[in-house]
Write a protein that holds these residues in place. Structure first.
Motif, mmCIF file in Angstrom:
data_model
loop_
_atom_site.group_PDB
_atom_site.id
_atom_site.type_symbol
_atom_site.label_atom_id
_atom_site.label_comp_id
_atom_site.label_asym_id
_atom_site.label_seq_id
_atom_site.Cartn_x
_atom_site.Cartn_y
_atom_site.Cartn_z
ATOM 1 N N HIS A 160 0.865 -1.344 -0.155
ATOM 2 C CA HIS A 160 -0.091 0.050 -0.006
ATOM 3 C C HIS A 160 0.874 1.088 0.071
ATOM 4 C CE1 HIS A 160 -4.211 -1.597 0.737
ATOM 5 N NE2 HIS A 160 -3.216 -2.563 1.287
ATOM 6 N N ARG A 162 2.728 2.381 2.410
ATOM 7 C CA ARG A 162 2.317 3.171 3.475
ATOM 8 C C ARG A 162 3.654 3.126 4.668
ATOM 9 N NH1 ARG A 162 -2.991 -0.387 5.012
ATOM 10 N NH2 ARG A 162 -4.649 1.139 3.875
ATOM 11 N N SER A 164 4.417 2.052 8.532
ATOM 12 C CA SER A 164 3.860 1.231 9.707
ATOM 13 C C SER A 164 4.516 1.619 10.843
ATOM 14 C CB SER A 164 3.712 -0.088 9.248
ATOM 15 O OG SER A 164 2.478 -0.635 8.964
ATOM 16 N N HIS A 215 7.967 2.828 1.359
ATOM 17 C CA HIS A 215 7.001 2.314 2.319
ATOM 18 C C HIS A 215 8.035 2.271 3.662
ATOM 19 C CE1 HIS A 215 8.875 -1.609 1.252
ATOM 20 N NE2 HIS A 215 8.856 -2.030 2.561
ATOM 21 N N LYS A 232 -0.414 9.461 12.991
ATOM 22 C CA LYS A 232 -0.954 10.642 12.684
ATOM 23 C C LYS A 232 -0.211 11.806 12.257
ATOM 24 C CE LYS A 232 -5.704 9.699 14.713
ATOM 25 N NZ LYS A 232 -5.721 9.016 15.946
ATOM 26 N N GLU A 235 1.426 10.983 8.891
ATOM 27 C CA GLU A 235 0.854 11.092 7.683
ATOM 28 C C GLU A 235 0.510 12.602 7.501
ATOM 29 O OE1 GLU A 235 -2.357 8.181 7.487
ATOM 30 O OE2 GLU A 235 -3.888 9.710 6.577
ATOM 31 N N GLY A 239 2.016 13.215 4.327
ATOM 32 C CA GLY A 239 1.239 12.895 3.168
ATOM 33 C C GLY A 239 1.216 11.103 3.021
ATOM 34 N N ILE A 240 2.101 10.585 3.661
ATOM 35 C CA ILE A 240 2.290 9.122 3.429
ATOM 36 C C ILE A 240 1.110 8.484 4.458
ATOM 37 C CG2 ILE A 240 3.703 6.869 3.789
ATOM 38 C CD1 ILE A 240 6.135 8.962 3.423
ATOM 39 N N GLU A 241 0.283 7.604 3.861
ATOM 40 C CA GLU A 241 -0.605 7.011 4.793
ATOM 41 C C GLU A 241 0.061 5.939 5.859
ATOM 42 O OE1 GLU A 241 -4.786 4.638 3.910
ATOM 43 O OE2 GLU A 241 -3.321 4.628 2.449
ATOM 44 N N SER A 242 -0.438 6.218 6.792
ATOM 45 C CA SER A 242 0.117 5.504 8.195
ATOM 46 C C SER A 242 -0.603 4.955 8.988
ATOM 47 C CB SER A 242 1.000 6.758 8.988
ATOM 48 O OG SER A 242 1.851 7.379 7.962
ATOM 49 N N ARG A 243 -0.233 3.696 9.386
ATOM 50 C CA ARG A 243 -0.797 2.833 10.589
ATOM 51 C C ARG A 243 -0.093 2.520 11.690
ATOM 52 N NH1 ARG A 243 -4.502 4.187 7.192
ATOM 53 N NH2 ARG A 243 -5.990 2.577 6.131
#
Ligand code: ADP
Ligand code: F6P
Length: 319
Positions: A160, A162, A164, A215, A232, A235, A239-243
């Motif tokens: 993805h 992303r 992590s 990633h 958060k 992100e 701008g990188i989607e983070s979890r």
């Protein structure tokens, strides 16, 4: 007949069973009877004991958790209860006890030794946060588990594009985070012992994006915490989607690795040798890969420097 007690206390750790087996077998081989005390100091106060024969510790060397169960017994911090435990030890005719646990368990073992029951502490905790020893029983298994979990997380982070953020255990110590972070190629490792902050890591991520890194894995030690907020912030700023993932108790369970079984067995054997020589009030540890022992109070006062060099290695080769 001479009798030796064995108990596990504080958080469980993979390899505790291997230590219980080693203590039991080594003591029986020297002519002792072995009494397993259940649920740490609680079991001692409440008479929860079991005779451990040779075959009672068969088939446990490979099992996680502790067959003796464990507990955090707050009463044991009070002298009145230490004296009560001493009476129980006299009733059980114990010449000494092997206590497998962390720092708190060793404080209890020092108190009980002072009350007249020779105790030997074995370092059992996944955190590797016991100063007198470079290694604690359970540490290797926990790190390998965390590494395997993060390898899986990387698959989905990669698919993805992303970031992590993975939080590993360690209470106030960053040993698990440091080693696991290096082993999984984390771009950033946040531990209480080092002053790297999230802005430093974000800056590093921005630089890495220029060489097409897409990633990212960031390992956060429990002592730092706030993984959700860190994800958060990453992100929002990059701008990188983070979890965020908190690995939690999965790190405490599972079959002990070869290293944990071997070290637990060596330490268990060594503890019985000390008690057999009439020596108590000691903690067994590992220094320069050798099994050694220390006075409990001296061991508790020791400091273990963090491996800053390894931290810099990890930081400089992951970008
Ligand atoms: P963990 O780090 O997983 O909590 P510890 O070995 O530190 O493991 O275990 C803490 C337990 O040690 C306490 O719950 C208590 O049973 C026991 N203990 C006995 N005496 C003391 C003491 N003086 N201070 C702290 N803990 C003690
Ligand atoms: O000491 C082992 C450990 O797993 C730490 O890493 C963690 O801070 C703590 O115990 C968690 O304890 P519990 O969830 O058992 O209360």
């Amino acid at each position: 007949m001479k009798r030796i007690g064995v108990l596990t206390s504080g958080g469980d750790a993979p390899g505790m069973n291997a230590a219980v087996r080693a203590v039991t077998r080594a003591a029986i081989a020297k002519g002792y009877e072995v009494i397993g005390i259940k649920r740490g100091y609680n079991g001692l106060l409440h008479g929860e004991t079991v005779n451990l024969g040779v075959r009672d510790v068969s088939n446990i060397i490979q099992r996680g958790g502790t067959v003796l169960y464990t507990a955090r017994c707050l009463e044991f911090k009070e002298w009145e209860y230490v004296l009560k435990a001493k009476e129980k030890c006299d009733e059980l005719d114990l010449v000494g006890i092997v206590v497998i646990g962390g720092d708190g368990s060793f404080r209890g073992a020092a108190d009980l030794s002072k009350a007249g029951v020779p105790c030997i502490g074995l370092p059992g905790t996944i955190d590797n946060d016991i100063s007198c020893t470079e290694y604690t029983i359970g540490y290797d298994t926990a790190m390998n588990t965390a590494m395997e979990m993060i390898d899986k997380i990387r698959d989905t982070a990669m698919s993805h594009d992303r970031c992590s953020v993975v939080e590993v255990m360690g209470r106030n110590a960053g040993w698990i985070a440091l080693n696991v972070g290096l082993a999984v190629g984390a771009v950033g490792i946040l531990v209480p012992e080092m002053d790297t902050n999230i802005d430093d890591i974000i800056a590093k991520m921005e630089e890495s994006k220029k060489t097409r890194k897409q990633h990212f894995i960031i390992v956060v030690s429990e002592g730092i915490g706030h993984s959700e907020e860190i994800a958060k912030k990453i992100e929002a700023k990059t701008g990188i989607e983070s979890r965020a993932t908190i690995l939690g108790h999965v790190q405490r369970g599972g079959n002990p690795t070869l290293r944990d079984r071997v070290v637990a067995s060596e330490m268990g054997y060594y503890a019985v040798e000390l008690l057999d020589k009439g020596i108590g009030n000691r903690v067994v540890g590992m220094q320069n890969h050798k099994i050694v022992d220390f006075d409990i109070k001296e061991a508790l006062a020791m400091k273990k420097p963090f491996d800053e060099n390894l931290y810099h290695v990890a930081d400089s080769i992951s970008f």
